[in-house]
Design an enzyme around this catalytic site. Structure first.
Site, PDB file in Angstrom:
ATOM      1  N   LYS A  23     -20.928  14.723 -16.155  1.00 57.11           N
ATOM      2  CA  LYS A  23     -22.029  14.326 -17.044  1.00 57.11           C
ATOM      3  C   LYS A  23     -22.007  12.837 -17.366  1.00 57.11           C
ATOM      4  O   LYS A  23     -20.992  12.163 -17.240  1.00 57.11           O
ATOM      5  CB  LYS A  23     -22.005  15.181 -18.309  1.00 57.11           C
ATOM      6  CG  LYS A  23     -22.598  16.565 -18.022  1.00 57.11           C
ATOM      7  CD  LYS A  23     -22.817  17.394 -19.257  1.00 57.11           C
ATOM      8  CE  LYS A  23     -23.487  18.719 -18.845  1.00 57.11           C
ATOM      9  NZ  LYS A  23     -23.576  19.648 -19.979  1.00 57.11           N
ATOM     10  N   ARG A  26     -17.445  25.114 -17.385  1.00 54.91           N
ATOM     11  CA  ARG A  26     -18.497  25.109 -16.351  1.00 54.91           C
ATOM     12  C   ARG A  26     -18.359  23.836 -15.519  1.00 54.91           C
ATOM     13  O   ARG A  26     -18.510  22.742 -16.048  1.00 54.91           O
ATOM     14  CB  ARG A  26     -19.868  25.187 -17.039  1.00 54.91           C
ATOM     15  CG  ARG A  26     -21.057  25.218 -16.087  1.00 54.91           C
ATOM     16  CD  ARG A  26     -22.364  25.317 -16.872  1.00 54.91           C
ATOM     17  NE  ARG A  26     -23.516  25.351 -15.993  1.00 54.91           N
ATOM     18  CZ  ARG A  26     -24.131  24.274 -15.518  1.00 54.91           C
ATOM     19  NH1 ARG A  26     -23.715  23.056 -15.854  1.00 54.91           N
ATOM     20  NH2 ARG A  26     -25.157  24.392 -14.710  1.00 54.91           N
TER      21      ARG A  26
HETATM   22  C1  8Y4 Z   1     -24.438  15.325 -13.162  1.00 53.98           C
HETATM   23  C2  8Y4 Z   1     -24.288  16.656 -12.978  1.00 53.98           C
HETATM   24  C3  8Y4 Z   1     -25.091  14.855 -14.279  1.00 53.98           C
HETATM   25  C4  8Y4 Z   1     -24.806  17.540 -13.887  1.00 53.98           C
HETATM   26  C5  8Y4 Z   1     -25.603  15.746 -15.188  1.00 53.98           C
HETATM   27  C6  8Y4 Z   1     -25.463  17.095 -14.998  1.00 53.98           C
HETATM   28  C7  8Y4 Z   1     -24.761  22.948 -19.259  1.00 53.98           C
HETATM   29  C8  8Y4 Z   1     -25.415  24.108 -18.845  1.00 53.98           C
HETATM   30  C9  8Y4 Z   1     -26.201  22.408 -17.779  1.00 53.98           C
HETATM   31  C10 8Y4 Z   1     -23.755  23.060 -20.251  1.00 53.98           C
HETATM   32  C11 8Y4 Z   1     -24.191  25.427 -20.263  1.00 53.98           C
HETATM   33  C12 8Y4 Z   1     -25.809  19.251 -16.099  1.00 53.98           C
HETATM   34  C13 8Y4 Z   1     -27.240  24.649 -17.239  1.00 53.98           C
HETATM   35  C14 8Y4 Z   1     -26.788  19.813 -17.039  1.00 53.98           C
HETATM   36  N1  8Y4 Z   1     -25.252  21.886 -18.560  1.00 53.98           N
HETATM   37  N2  8Y4 Z   1     -25.138  25.335 -19.331  1.00 53.98           N
HETATM   38  N3  8Y4 Z   1     -26.321  23.746 -17.908  1.00 53.98           N
HETATM   39  N4  8Y4 Z   1     -23.510  24.311 -20.729  1.00 53.98           N
HETATM   40  N5  8Y4 Z   1     -23.874  26.609 -20.784  1.00 53.98           N
HETATM   41  N6  8Y4 Z   1     -26.028  17.932 -15.920  1.00 53.98           N
HETATM   42  O1  8Y4 Z   1     -23.135  22.090 -20.711  1.00 53.98           O
HETATM   43  O2  8Y4 Z   1     -24.962  19.901 -15.561  1.00 53.98           O
HETATM   44  S1  8Y4 Z   1     -27.211  21.503 -16.685  1.00 53.98           S
END
Ligand code: 8Y4
Length: 273
Positions: free
Chosen positions: A220, A254
């Protein structure tokens, strides 16, 4: 603690790893639906082989600025992937906010719903109550398109905790037993770096809510802000963050990088009494 997750019983006496399976054309080839399905299934099987305890299947990009996806489009993406994985040994989670997608995914073999809207859509509580699936209730402030513009809290930890306490109560009142519920502070969802750091620092406080805690920190932007690394170079920061979350009581992590996270958690587990 034993999480009831469809026919699965997940033992949270050791931290579990949820592997991320994106079924979106921006994450895999956009060469058509079948290629997308096959790539997602192959990726999921690899994460399973690397030690994932749960696979989180998502067909709607929740990144800031992502385009909305229709119910039909989301079903077309995720259902063939669930059908291709349902006979595996690892429980499947459906990452969606849409009650229609929840119902269809659970009928197709998913055992958990990961809802970044915490079952706030009309019918979402009923969809869960009518099933035996587990649910992850996540906090966010605002909507993905605009949530990072100017997030504000008086006390982020207290406010996120109170929100999640309320959603647990709503879910229980609707007929979702407490042993099916997981909570998540929602790192990056309507939070500044300072908010995210406060949540990670005080993550142990959320264990007082009495249900397992899930943390999603993998790759993130808060890790980019801390390290200066672009998204493809955040593995070390992601593993460090996962370990800090587990040390503070997270039961489920996750992640994109299952093998590296499992190795780190083995080192953590080896020093536990
Ligand atoms: C790079 C990779 C930059 C991924 C940003 C991201 C969560 C989630 C997401 C979380 C739960 C993400 C669906 C966002 N984040 N579900 N989902 N908890 N429960 N961004 O933190 O991964 S998507």
């Amino acid at each position: 603690m034993l999480l009831h997750c469809g026919t699965f019983r997940l033992d949270l006496s050791r931290p579990l790893v949820m592997g991320i399976v994106n079924v979106t054309p921006d994450s895999f080839s956009d060469g058509g639906r079948h290629l997308l399905r096959d790539a997602a299934i192959a990726h999921a099987r690899q994460l399973d082989a690397e030690g994932a305890d749960i696979l989180d299947i998502g067909g709607e990009s929740t990144r800031p600025g992502a385009l909305a996806v229709s119910v039909q489009q989301e079903l077309d993406r995720v259902l063939p992937v669930i059908e291709g994985l349902r006979d595996g040994a690892v429980p499947l989670s459906i990452d969606t906010c849409k009650p229609e997608v929840m119902r269809a995914a659970l009928a197709a073999g998913a055992s958990m719903v990961n809802d970044i809207s915490a079952l706030q859509q009309p019918e979402a509580l009923a969809a869960l109550a009518a099933s035996d699936a587990a649910v992850c209730l996540m906090h966010k402030q605002g909507q993905p398109q605009t949530m990072q513009i100017d997030p504000r809290y008086d006390d982020v930890v207290l406010e996120v905790m109170e929100f999640l306490r309320g959603r647990i109560a709503e879910a229980e009142a609707a007929g979702v037993a407490r042993n099916r519920i997981v909570i998540d502070p929602g790192f990056g969802f309507g939070k500044t770096l300072a908010h995210n750091l406060a949540l990670l620092r005080d993550l142990h406080k959320f264990t007082a809510l009495g249900v397992p805690l899930l943390a999603g920190l993998s790759r993130k932007s808060m890790l980019g802000a801390i390290t200066g690394q672009t998204v493809e170079h955040r593995l070390a920061a992601s593993v460090a963050a996962a370990l800090l979350a587990v040390e503070r009581g997270a039961g489920i992590i996750r992640v994109h990088d299952v093998r590296a996270t499992c190795d780190a958690l083995k080192v953590w587990s080896a020093i536990q009494k």
